[in-house]
Design a protein around this motif. Sequence first.
Motif, PDB file in Angstrom:
ATOM      1  N   ASN A   1       8.461  16.905 -20.133  1.00  0.00           N
ATOM      2  CA  ASN A   1       7.339  16.518 -20.986  1.00  0.00           C
ATOM      3  C   ASN A   1       7.603  15.245 -21.780  1.00  0.00           C
ATOM      4  N   PHE A   2       8.771  14.619 -21.562  1.00  0.00           N
ATOM      5  CA  PHE A   2       9.131  13.427 -22.322  1.00  0.00           C
ATOM      6  C   PHE A   2       8.677  12.176 -21.593  1.00  0.00           C
ATOM      7  N   LYS A   3       7.576  11.594 -22.053  1.00  0.00           N
ATOM      8  CA  LYS A   3       7.034  10.365 -21.473  1.00  0.00           C
ATOM      9  C   LYS A   3       6.511   9.490 -22.607  1.00  0.00           C
ATOM     10  N   PRO A   4       7.413   8.832 -23.325  1.00  0.00           N
ATOM     11  CA  PRO A   4       6.984   8.050 -24.492  1.00  0.00           C
ATOM     12  C   PRO A   4       6.068   6.876 -24.152  1.00  0.00           C
ATOM     13  N   TRP A   5       6.065   6.438 -22.894  1.00  0.00           N
ATOM     14  CA  TRP A   5       5.134   5.387 -22.499  1.00  0.00           C
ATOM     15  C   TRP A   5       3.692   5.894 -22.469  1.00  0.00           C
ATOM     16  N   LEU A   6       3.537   7.213 -22.349  1.00  0.00           N
ATOM     17  CA  LEU A   6       2.214   7.826 -22.438  1.00  0.00           C
ATOM     18  C   LEU A   6       1.948   8.410 -23.820  1.00  0.00           C
ATOM     19  N   TYR A   7       3.008   8.930 -24.451  1.00  0.00           N
ATOM     20  CA  TYR A   7       2.894   9.597 -25.751  1.00  0.00           C
ATOM     21  C   TYR A   7       3.822   8.900 -26.746  1.00  0.00           C
ATOM     22  N   PRO A   8       3.350   7.819 -27.381  1.00  0.00           N
ATOM     23  CA  PRO A   8       4.229   7.004 -28.242  1.00  0.00           C
ATOM     24  C   PRO A   8       4.846   7.762 -29.403  1.00  0.00           C
ATOM     25  N   GLU A   9       4.253   8.887 -29.771  1.00  0.00           N
ATOM     26  CA  GLU A   9       4.833   9.672 -30.858  1.00  0.00           C
ATOM     27  C   GLU A   9       6.179  10.281 -30.470  1.00  0.00           C
ATOM     28  N   GLN A  10       6.499  10.289 -29.176  1.00  0.00           N
ATOM     29  CA  GLN A  10       7.776  10.842 -28.723  1.00  0.00           C
ATOM     30  C   GLN A  10       8.937   9.863 -28.857  1.00  0.00           C
ATOM     31  N   THR A  11       8.658   8.591 -29.029  1.00  0.00           N
ATOM     32  CA  THR A  11       9.733   7.605 -29.011  1.00  0.00           C
ATOM     33  C   THR A  11      10.641   7.725 -30.228  1.00  0.00           C
TER      34      THR A  11
ATOM     35  N   TRP B   1      12.433  15.647  -9.631  1.00  0.00           N
ATOM     36  CA  TRP B   1      13.490  15.215 -10.555  1.00  0.00           C
ATOM     37  C   TRP B   1      13.063  15.396 -12.002  1.00  0.00           C
ATOM     38  N   LYS B   2      11.822  15.031 -12.302  1.00  0.00           N
ATOM     39  CA  LYS B   2      11.351  15.083 -13.687  1.00  0.00           C
ATOM     40  C   LYS B   2      11.274  16.518 -14.192  1.00  0.00           C
ATOM     41  N   GLN B   3      10.995  17.453 -13.313  1.00  0.00           N
ATOM     42  CA  GLN B   3      10.945  18.857 -13.732  1.00  0.00           C
ATOM     43  C   GLN B   3      12.289  19.337 -14.274  1.00  0.00           C
ATOM     44  N   ARG B   4      13.370  18.690 -13.843  1.00  0.00           N
ATOM     45  CA  ARG B   4      14.718  19.082 -14.276  1.00  0.00           C
ATOM     46  C   ARG B   4      15.271  18.175 -15.376  1.00  0.00           C
ATOM     47  N   HIS B   5      14.510  17.143 -15.755  1.00  0.00           N
ATOM     48  CA  HIS B   5      14.987  16.185 -16.750  1.00  0.00           C
ATOM     49  C   HIS B   5      13.889  15.878 -17.763  1.00  0.00           C
ATOM     50  N   ARG B   6      13.811  16.709 -18.801  1.00  0.00           N
ATOM     51  CA  ARG B   6      12.856  16.519 -19.895  1.00  0.00           C
ATOM     52  C   ARG B   6      11.453  16.260 -19.353  1.00  0.00           C
TER      53      ARG B   6
ATOM     54  N   VAL C   1       0.862  -1.179   0.000  1.00  0.00           N
ATOM     55  CA  VAL C   1       0.000   0.000   0.000  1.00  0.00           C
ATOM     56  C   VAL C   1       0.900   1.230   0.000  1.00  0.00           C
ATOM     57  N   CYS C   2       0.727   2.088  -0.995  1.00  0.00           N
ATOM     58  CA  CYS C   2       1.598   3.267  -1.158  1.00  0.00           C
ATOM     59  C   CYS C   2       0.799   4.532  -0.865  1.00  0.00           C
ATOM     60  N   LYS C   3       1.050   5.103   0.299  1.00  0.00           N
ATOM     61  CA  LYS C   3       0.362   6.339   0.675  1.00  0.00           C
ATOM     62  C   LYS C   3       1.098   7.539   0.097  1.00  0.00           C
ATOM     63  N   ASP C   4       0.331   8.524  -0.319  1.00  0.00           N
ATOM     64  CA  ASP C   4       0.860   9.755  -0.913  1.00  0.00           C
ATOM     65  C   ASP C   4       1.588   9.501  -2.230  1.00  0.00           C
ATOM     66  N   VAL C   5       1.223   8.410  -2.917  1.00  0.00           N
ATOM     67  CA  VAL C   5       1.777   8.110  -4.239  1.00  0.00           C
ATOM     68  C   VAL C   5       0.616   7.863  -5.201  1.00  0.00           C
ATOM     69  N   PRO C   6       0.302   8.807  -6.097  1.00  0.00           N
ATOM     70  CA  PRO C   6      -0.750   8.577  -7.085  1.00  0.00           C
ATOM     71  C   PRO C   6      -0.371   7.440  -8.031  1.00  0.00           C
ATOM     72  N   ALA C   7      -1.359   6.729  -8.538  1.00  0.00           N
ATOM     73  CA  ALA C   7      -1.113   5.599  -9.433  1.00  0.00           C
ATOM     74  C   ALA C   7      -0.333   6.031 -10.670  1.00  0.00           C
ATOM     75  N   GLU C   8      -0.652   7.208 -11.211  1.00  0.00           N
ATOM     76  CA  GLU C   8       0.029   7.651 -12.435  1.00  0.00           C
ATOM     77  C   GLU C   8       1.507   7.962 -12.183  1.00  0.00           C
ATOM     78  N   THR C   9       1.850   8.395 -10.964  1.00  0.00           N
ATOM     79  CA  THR C   9       3.256   8.630 -10.628  1.00  0.00           C
ATOM     80  C   THR C   9       4.011   7.308 -10.544  1.00  0.00           C
ATOM     81  N   MET C  10       3.405   6.310  -9.907  1.00  0.00           N
ATOM     82  CA  MET C  10       4.014   4.988  -9.832  1.00  0.00           C
ATOM     83  C   MET C  10       4.255   4.432 -11.237  1.00  0.00           C
ATOM     84  N   TYR C  11       3.286   4.602 -12.106  1.00  0.00           N
ATOM     85  CA  TYR C  11       3.394   4.126 -13.494  1.00  0.00           C
ATOM     86  C   TYR C  11       4.574   4.796 -14.210  1.00  0.00           C
ATOM     87  N   ASP C  12       4.702   6.102 -14.028  1.00  0.00           N
ATOM     88  CA  ASP C  12       5.816   6.834 -14.648  1.00  0.00           C
ATOM     89  C   ASP C  12       7.165   6.343 -14.122  1.00  0.00           C
ATOM     90  N   VAL C  13       7.268   6.161 -12.816  1.00  0.00           N
ATOM     91  CA  VAL C  13       8.536   5.757 -12.206  1.00  0.00           C
ATOM     92  C   VAL C  13       8.964   4.380 -12.699  1.00  0.00           C
TER      93      VAL C  13
END
Length: 234
Positions: free
Chosen positions: A188-198, A181-186, A29-41
């Motif tokens: 908007n780059f999430k090709p797992w969500l936006y396949p056109e970025q790959t 961390w993501k704010q300092r490292h690309r 059980v992950c408190k204070d962790v949204p599902a979409e953040t876990m997916y990104d990580v």
Amino acid sequence: MSYSKGGTTVWTQGLEEGKSVHKIKCRMVCKDVPAETMYDVLHDIEYRKKWDSNVIETFDIGKLTVNADVGYYSWKCPKPLQNRDVITLRSWLPIGKDYIIMNYSVKHAKYPPRKDRVRAVSIQTGYMIQSQGPSNCTLTYMAQVDPRGSLPKWVVNKSSHFLAPHAMKKISKACMKYAEWKQRHRPNFKPWLYPEQTTLPTIPLSDLSIQHAESLENIDESSLAETPEREDSD
């Protein structure tokens, strides 16, 4: 059930007919962790190099479809065992506010087993992320992995009673720091969500075949004794 503490539970399944390795399931059980953040990580291999202290090397090899790719991952094993690596075909699927990521081992001619690492086999490994509201989620990890070698009992015990819960805890802690961390490292780059970025090359399915454990060299490590080492403070 082989472990239950602090919101984390581990189950191991007895050997199935025709299988030489157990299945392990770990739920946290992950408190204070949204599902979409876990997916990104779990997807972001650049971030993984920062938080996963066991990783030696990891990279994407190519894509098959918009939600399937092939990648390489190698990791440190408890001393004095040899380090392991895998080539896996991974697929993923958002289902409403929940997510599934699954993988299994494949062979690729350009990435044969290396002499300095033991090629392990993921028979079936995956994550299920279930949303528990806007800021909480449940992470379930399931693995049936053949590490190759005749492993001593201390490795098996450590895997189910320490390594899996410890890894889940590290993933949860990594989620807490991901947004910054993501704010300092690309950001908007999430090709797992936006396949056109790959930018990955497309791999023809004919380049791949299922990696069967019995076709790999079997390293006998059954007589190795555990060496004391400092546990990660995380």
